[in-house]
Design a protein around this motif. Structure first.
Motif, short mmCIF file in Angstrom:
data_model
loop_
_atom_site.label_atom_id
_atom_site.label_comp_id
_atom_site.label_asym_id
_atom_site.label_seq_id
_atom_site.Cartn_x
_atom_site.Cartn_y
_atom_site.Cartn_z
N ASP A 83 7.58 16.76 1.95
CA ASP A 83 7.00 15.78 1.03
C ASP A 83 6.57 16.42 -0.29
N SER A 84 6.25 17.70 -0.27
CA SER A 84 5.70 18.35 -1.46
C SER A 84 6.71 19.17 -2.24
N GLU A 122 6.46 1.58 4.02
CA GLU A 122 5.73 0.33 3.81
C GLU A 122 4.25 0.66 3.63
N ARG A 123 3.56 -0.24 2.91
CA ARG A 123 2.15 0.01 2.66
C ARG A 123 1.34 -0.22 3.92
N ALA A 124 0.36 0.66 4.16
CA ALA A 124 -0.48 0.55 5.34
C ALA A 124 -1.29 -0.74 5.30
N ALA A 125 -1.30 -1.46 6.42
CA ALA A 125 -2.03 -2.73 6.50
C ALA A 125 -3.51 -2.47 6.76
N THR A 126 -4.35 -3.33 6.20
CA THR A 126 -5.79 -3.22 6.45
C THR A 126 -6.20 -4.02 7.68
N TYR A 160 1.24 8.04 8.57
CA TYR A 160 0.43 7.64 7.42
C TYR A 160 0.28 8.80 6.44
N HIS A 161 0.47 8.49 5.15
CA HIS A 161 0.30 9.48 4.09
C HIS A 161 -0.87 9.07 3.19
N LYS A 162 -1.43 10.07 2.50
CA LYS A 162 -2.63 9.82 1.70
C LYS A 162 -2.42 8.84 0.55
N ASN A 163 -1.16 8.63 0.16
CA ASN A 163 -0.89 7.69 -0.93
C ASN A 163 -0.95 6.23 -0.46
#
Length: 679
Positions: free
Chosen positions: A455-456, A412-416, A397-400
């Motif tokens: 990543d940076s 993929e977008r993190a699921a809620t 998981y990344h902060k974005n």
């Protein structure tokens, strides 16, 4: 009319042979890049001449009449005979295709459509400057290496020098000696992050137009331009990462492998070569007869064992060049931190020392060899863990708000909500560099914090900009992965914090203790390189592990003795070579059956006393990558038995090639060798 043997650029096992062609052009020679008709293709195929046939009577007249002709010779690109000989050796050593070995030496891309790269290597003033005062130990090292270069005798040295002992200055003096003798030089570093500082040192010593840079961050056009400058002889010093070992330097007099212990010197791609072995083979060649220098504060167990066996001449640099004391490591038990109520990634002791160093005007480096914010995402209701659909690895998981596979790049977008049970109890576990950055910014508001990880630093030049800001003192706290843990020389670092020393220990590999020791020691070596001593704090959940305690004490010899004894008992390198054969397929069943088939055939081919060294097939550590399944077969080859096992594998590869000609192959077998024995 000439007759030449040609390797065709056609990556297929069934065409992995030499093809003979006639040629009307007398300029053709070993190493020439040619274009030839091949099979039924209407287009000419690229190839490289590996040898000429001087005695045409060896080719029957009827055969000569049927031979196809070389249609065109590329006068822009050619290899030397030494490069071709080395490529032919690689074919047998690493059990790869001829063309895969030859292509290691060829330039990537085509001529760049812009100014030459050598005019933009550095914006710094690069006029030649005096080189630095040498310590007695450095002088002895320079004398020994320089004497071998001057005499033109192939020699091998291992410099075991503590962090900050001035190994780079020894490399520069050795390079001067080689240039004076009309010889070429290759300086190898394991990471792109290390090319900047060492390049500046060499540019300051030799001038802008004397040094070429080769690494993967260059565009294909830039790499082509650099290749041409080197091949033409305009540039005699090459600095770069692993692939620079293949730079087209003629009269190669010196190769330096800095931080020789690094795993990145072993190729992950076919051919799976060992950089040091390739460098050694080139230097041994009759056209070079050059000197190999390996350098490290933490030599690999295999290399140090080779030095004990007399394969390398051991040179020790035991003191820092400025006589500043080496930093001693302080171990923090994170189990106790957790029991006492601190659940953050920064221990109270580390936070306290960071505050003290920052107040004193000194800088801090924090190393965590894991990027991202949280290392996995899980449902606390049903235990579901988010995994990559291509590789089966846990998504980070990344902060974005994105979950990323750090192997294949899937996002993929993190699921809620949990996709398995629908629960909203989806939580993020583990820590990476992003979380450390956020925690540190909260603990030290107003302090300039920067992060260096893959990543940076995606933008070209971003890595160098971040390191420059830290060097100038514009950044107070630098957080990063192993990219910042080795080779970098900053004078104002008062503290290095190793946030989790356990990351390397938990990898299922016999070398994991060695890699943990090396990473801790190398990271610790960034502290106290100026006039003031530095401190090192090592956070761990395994405070009694010998790799941690001996790294904290800076005791390489004790670690080597303990690790070497374990390797001897278990018959790991340096007491054996290890072959790993990886079977890949889009079908898990086919990959497993391929491994089972080879295992059965090996057991049939090998004498009974050797069968104990062939282990049962199993899923590879990375069992699925990009929707490709992987099984592996491990073979231990005790000293002296390597060629016997290699012969058996060659037989199986030939059988596989024949099978592939009859039908489409349902699996691919790739051989990876971790060698002890040197050529």
């Amino acid at each position: 009319m000439k007759f030449v043997n040609v390797v065709i650029d056609n990556k297929s096992n069934s065409t992995d042979i030499m093809y003979t062609y006639a040629c009307d052009d007398d300029s053709v020679k070993t190493g020439s890049k040619v274009y030839v008709p091949f099979a039924r293709s209407k287009q000419l195929r690229e190839g490289y001449v590996t040898s000429s046939i001087d005695d045409i009577t060896k080719i029957e007249e009827e055969v000569r009449k049927k031979l196809k002709k070389v249609e065109r010779i590329d006068q822009e690109v050619s290899l030397t005979e030494e490069m071709i000989r080395t490529a032919m050796w690689m074919k047998g050593r690493y059990l790869c295709r001829y063309i895969d070995a030859v292509k290691c030496f060829t330039p990537a891309g085509t001529r760049a459509k812009r100014r030459e790269i050598r005019n933009s290597i550095s914006d710094r003033e690069t006029d030649r400057k005096p080189v630095e005062f040498l310590t007695e130990e450095q002088q002895q090292a320079v004398s020994a290496i320089g004497n071998a270069i001057t005499r033109g005798i192939h020699s091998r040295f291992l410099i075991h020098g503590v962090t900050g002992s001035g190994k780079t200055e020894v490399y520069i003096r050795a390079a001067e000696q080689a240039l004076e003798m009309g010889r070429g030089v290759i300086i190898l570093v394991p990471e792109i992050s290390l090319t900047g500082q060492i390049t500046e040192r060499f540019l300051a010593a030799f001038g802008r137009d004397s040094v070429a840079i080769l690494h993967s961050r260059l565009s294909s056009g830039e790499r082509y331009d650099q290749w041409k400058l080197i091949r033409s002889g305009e540039v005699r010093i090459v600095i770069g990462a692993r692939s620079a070992a293949f730079a087209p330097v003629e009269k190669l007099g010196l190769v330096v492998v800095d931080e020789e212990h690094e795993a990145t010197y072993k190729s992950d791609f076919t051919p799976k070569y060992d950089t040091t072995e390739v460098a050694l083979k080139r230097l041994q060649d009759k056209d070079n007869n050059g000197v190999l220098v390996l350098g490290s504060a933490t030599p690999s167990v295999v290399t140090y064992n080779r030095a004990e066996d007399g394969i390398f001449q051991l040179i020790k640099l035991t003191r820092r060049y400025n006589d500043t004391a080496l930093p001693q490591g302080e171990i923090v038990d994170m189990r106790r931190e957790l029991k006492e109520g601190n659940s953050t990634v920064i221990s109270r002791r580390l936070a306290e020392e960071m505050e003290r160093q920052l107040e004193a005007g000194r800088q801090v480096m924090l190393m965590m060899n894991r990027r991202g914010y949280s290392t996995f995402v899980s449902c606390r209701e049903c235990g579901y863990v988010a995994k990559c659909p291509n590789c089966g690895l846990s998504l980070v998981y990344h902060k974005n708000g994105m979950m990323v596979c750090h192997y294949c790049g899937h996002e993929e977008r993190a699921a809620t909500a949990c996709p398995e049970c629908g629960s909203t109890f989806v939580r993020y576990f583990g820590s990476g560099t992003e979380k450390i950055e956020e925690t540190v910014q909260g603990l030290f508001p107003g302090r300039a914090v920067d992060r260096v990880d893959l990543d940076s630093i995606k933008k070209k030049g971003e890595l160098n900009r971040k390191l420059k800001r830290f060097e100038r003192g514009e950044t107070d706290i630098l957080i990063g992965t192993q990219l910042i843990a080795k080779g970098l020389d900053f004078k104002n670092v008062g503290l290095v914090g190793i946030v989790s020393a356990d990351v390397s220990l938990n990898i299922p590999d016999y070398r994991s203790p060695e890699r943990a020791f090396q990473l801790i020691t190398q990271a610790a070596g960034r502290a106290g390189r100026g006039s003031e001593p530095g401190k090192v704090i090592i956070q761990t959940y395994s405070p009694q592990h010998y790799a941690v305690t001996m790294a904290a004490a800076g005791d390489y010899e004790a670690f080597y003795r303990a690790e070497n004894s374990f390797r001897k008992y278990m018959m790991y390198p340096p007491y054996s070579d290890i072959f790993q054969i990886v079977f890949t397929s889009a079908s898990e069943e086919a990959a497993r059956e391929g491994a089972t088939l080879w295992h059965r055939r090996l057991m049939e081919l090998l004498p009974e006393e050797d069968r104990v060294n062939v282990f049962d097939p199993q899923q590879a550590y990375m069992s699925r990558v990009r929707d490709t399944y992987r099984y592996s077969l491990i073979i231990k080859c005790p000293r002296g038995s390597r060629q016997r096992y290699a012969g058996m594998i060659n037989i199986l590869q030939e059988e596989e090639t024949l099978r592939a000609r009859k039908k489409k192959a349902d699996f691919i077998a790739v051989v990876d060798i971790n060698p002890y024995s040197f050529t």
